[in-house]
Write a protein that holds these residues in place. Sequence first.
Motif, PDB file in Angstrom:
ATOM      1  N   UNK A  25      25.907  -3.525 -28.524  1.00 38.85           N
ATOM      2  CA  UNK A  25      24.536  -3.352 -29.116  1.00 38.85           C
ATOM      3  C   UNK A  25      23.516  -4.584 -28.584  1.00 38.85           C
ATOM      4  N   UNK A  26      23.069  -4.371 -27.384  1.00 38.64           N
ATOM      5  CA  UNK A  26      22.309  -5.568 -26.817  1.00 38.64           C
ATOM      6  C   UNK A  26      20.966  -4.810 -25.979  1.00 38.64           C
ATOM      7  N   UNK A  27      19.977  -5.449 -25.970  1.00 35.93           N
ATOM      8  CA  UNK A  27      18.857  -4.870 -25.180  1.00 35.93           C
ATOM      9  C   UNK A  27      19.223  -5.368 -23.842  1.00 35.93           C
ATOM     10  N   UNK A  28      18.311  -5.133 -22.807  1.00 33.83           N
ATOM     11  CA  UNK A  28      18.325  -5.285 -21.430  1.00 33.83           C
ATOM     12  C   UNK A  28      18.307  -6.959 -21.372  1.00 33.83           C
ATOM     13  N   UNK A  29      17.030  -7.189 -22.017  1.00 35.38           N
ATOM     14  CA  UNK A  29      16.878  -9.021 -21.772  1.00 35.38           C
ATOM     15  C   UNK A  29      17.748  -9.644 -22.507  1.00 35.38           C
ATOM     16  N   UNK A  30      18.351  -9.323 -23.609  1.00 35.41           N
ATOM     17  CA  UNK A  30      19.739 -10.164 -24.212  1.00 35.41           C
ATOM     18  C   UNK A  30      20.705  -9.989 -23.290  1.00 35.41           C
ATOM     19  N   UNK A  31      20.862  -8.832 -22.520  1.00 30.27           N
ATOM     20  CA  UNK A  31      22.051  -8.701 -21.474  1.00 30.27           C
ATOM     21  C   UNK A  31      21.899  -9.583 -20.440  1.00 30.27           C
ATOM     22  N   UNK A  32      20.593  -9.943 -20.077  1.00 25.64           N
ATOM     23  CA  UNK A  32      20.414 -10.621 -18.628  1.00 25.64           C
ATOM     24  C   UNK A  32      20.607 -12.286 -19.100  1.00 25.64           C
ATOM     25  N   UNK A  33      20.263 -12.607 -20.506  1.00 25.21           N
ATOM     26  CA  UNK A  33      20.213 -14.010 -20.622  1.00 25.21           C
ATOM     27  C   UNK A  33      21.569 -14.206 -20.980  1.00 25.21           C
ATOM     28  N   UNK A  34      22.681 -13.323 -21.568  1.00 27.75           N
ATOM     29  CA  UNK A  34      23.928 -13.613 -21.574  1.00 27.75           C
ATOM     30  C   UNK A  34      24.825 -13.646 -20.221  1.00 27.75           C
ATOM     31  N   UNK A  35      24.501 -12.876 -19.438  1.00 26.46           N
ATOM     32  CA  UNK A  35      24.909 -12.923 -18.095  1.00 26.46           C
ATOM     33  C   UNK A  35      24.653 -14.349 -17.367  1.00 26.46           C
ATOM     34  N   UNK A  36      23.327 -14.558 -17.552  1.00 21.18           N
ATOM     35  CA  UNK A  36      22.871 -15.738 -16.730  1.00 21.18           C
ATOM     36  C   UNK A  36      23.546 -17.056 -17.187  1.00 21.18           C
ATOM     37  N   UNK A  37      23.878 -16.912 -18.520  1.00 18.74           N
ATOM     38  CA  UNK A  37      24.360 -18.154 -19.405  1.00 18.74           C
ATOM     39  C   UNK A  37      25.852 -18.406 -18.816  1.00 18.74           C
ATOM     40  N   UNK A  38      26.546 -17.047 -18.839  1.00 18.61           N
ATOM     41  CA  UNK A  38      27.897 -17.120 -18.521  1.00 18.61           C
ATOM     42  C   UNK A  38      28.086 -17.456 -17.104  1.00 18.61           C
ATOM     43  N   UNK A  39      27.329 -16.829 -16.197  1.00 22.81           N
ATOM     44  CA  UNK A  39      27.241 -17.283 -14.805  1.00 22.81           C
ATOM     45  C   UNK A  39      27.223 -18.672 -14.396  1.00 22.81           C
ATOM     46  N   UNK A  40      26.300 -19.329 -15.228  1.00 28.90           N
ATOM     47  CA  UNK A  40      25.869 -20.710 -15.072  1.00 28.90           C
ATOM     48  C   UNK A  40      27.197 -21.714 -15.545  1.00 28.90           C
ATOM     49  N   UNK A  41      27.838 -20.902 -16.285  1.00 30.61           N
ATOM     50  CA  UNK A  41      28.936 -22.006 -17.145  1.00 30.61           C
ATOM     51  C   UNK A  41      30.366 -21.853 -16.012  1.00 30.61           C
TER      52      UNK A  41
END
Length: 330
Positions: free
Chosen positions: A251-267
Amino acid sequence: MSERNGLRYGLLGLGLILLVGLLTFIATRTAQAPTTDAPASTQLESLAALEGQAPSKRTLDIQRWQTAEGARVLFVEARQLPMFDLRLTFAAGSSHDDVPGLATLTNAMLNEGVAGKDVTAIAEGFESLGAEFGNGAYRDMAIASLRSLSAPAQREPALKLFEQVVGQPTFPADALARIQNQLLAGFEYQKQNPGKLAALQLFERLYGKHPYAHPSEGTEQSIPGISVAQLQAFHQKAYAAGNVVIALVGDLSRSEAEAIAAEVSAALPKGPALPRIAQPEEPKAGPSHIEFPSNQTHLLLAQLGVDRRAPDYAALMLGNQILGGGGFGT
């Protein structure tokens, strides 16, 4: 009892007998009548009945992109439930470890400690948010997963904790000793399991000196010598952002998914993908025998399979299912 009351009760009893008889007759006729829902024939029907039309199926819109750190992302929006699943798949299985068991220990230690939290606090943190953490290590890959509600109040703290666990584990020495002892106890149990002993021998015969030959969980010789420094080095190399595929569904929009992926990748640690493992060589055919004091015999026959990208893979999979099912483990 008066004569009038006797007549009344007699008529009532006769009525009940007639009612029961009528209900029995209706039930019998219903049971004998052919049902319209049942198929007219139990024989297999031809695909020709589809008249050239493809069977109905769900179309998945799998969206793909790459993060700034090099992580590949796969996303499917699914709004049916107010939750999402996040899965990280690293090329960090036992085929990449330098010492047998290093990949398994590294993955098992992820949720044993982060800065300011031990294993109990981590578990309670996920539980208090209604989130689930999962992990595992295999021959080709290691995974870490998160299931959480999609509402920001639960999603954001769950992601923060998940990023700490996967990206900045502390590998406590006491936890390492405990898990090493658990593995060593498992090796002792294996000595009483003829099926497991046969499987270990089978992989050695199939793969020889290839990395697939040694067991993912390591050996009783390799596990005791693995140190915290080795875990940290393997994590830095194999759990790098360039070595992961991030899968998001929910239950995510494309923009929310992009933000999550970017956050996880940066960690995650910074680094490129690890080199591909070389293909194993064809083993020399022949039998192996292990003496074991048991009334039951375990017989294993195997040969190397085909690559998933081989053109005959689908046909071989289908044929194997027809022979007995179970993927390529029939």
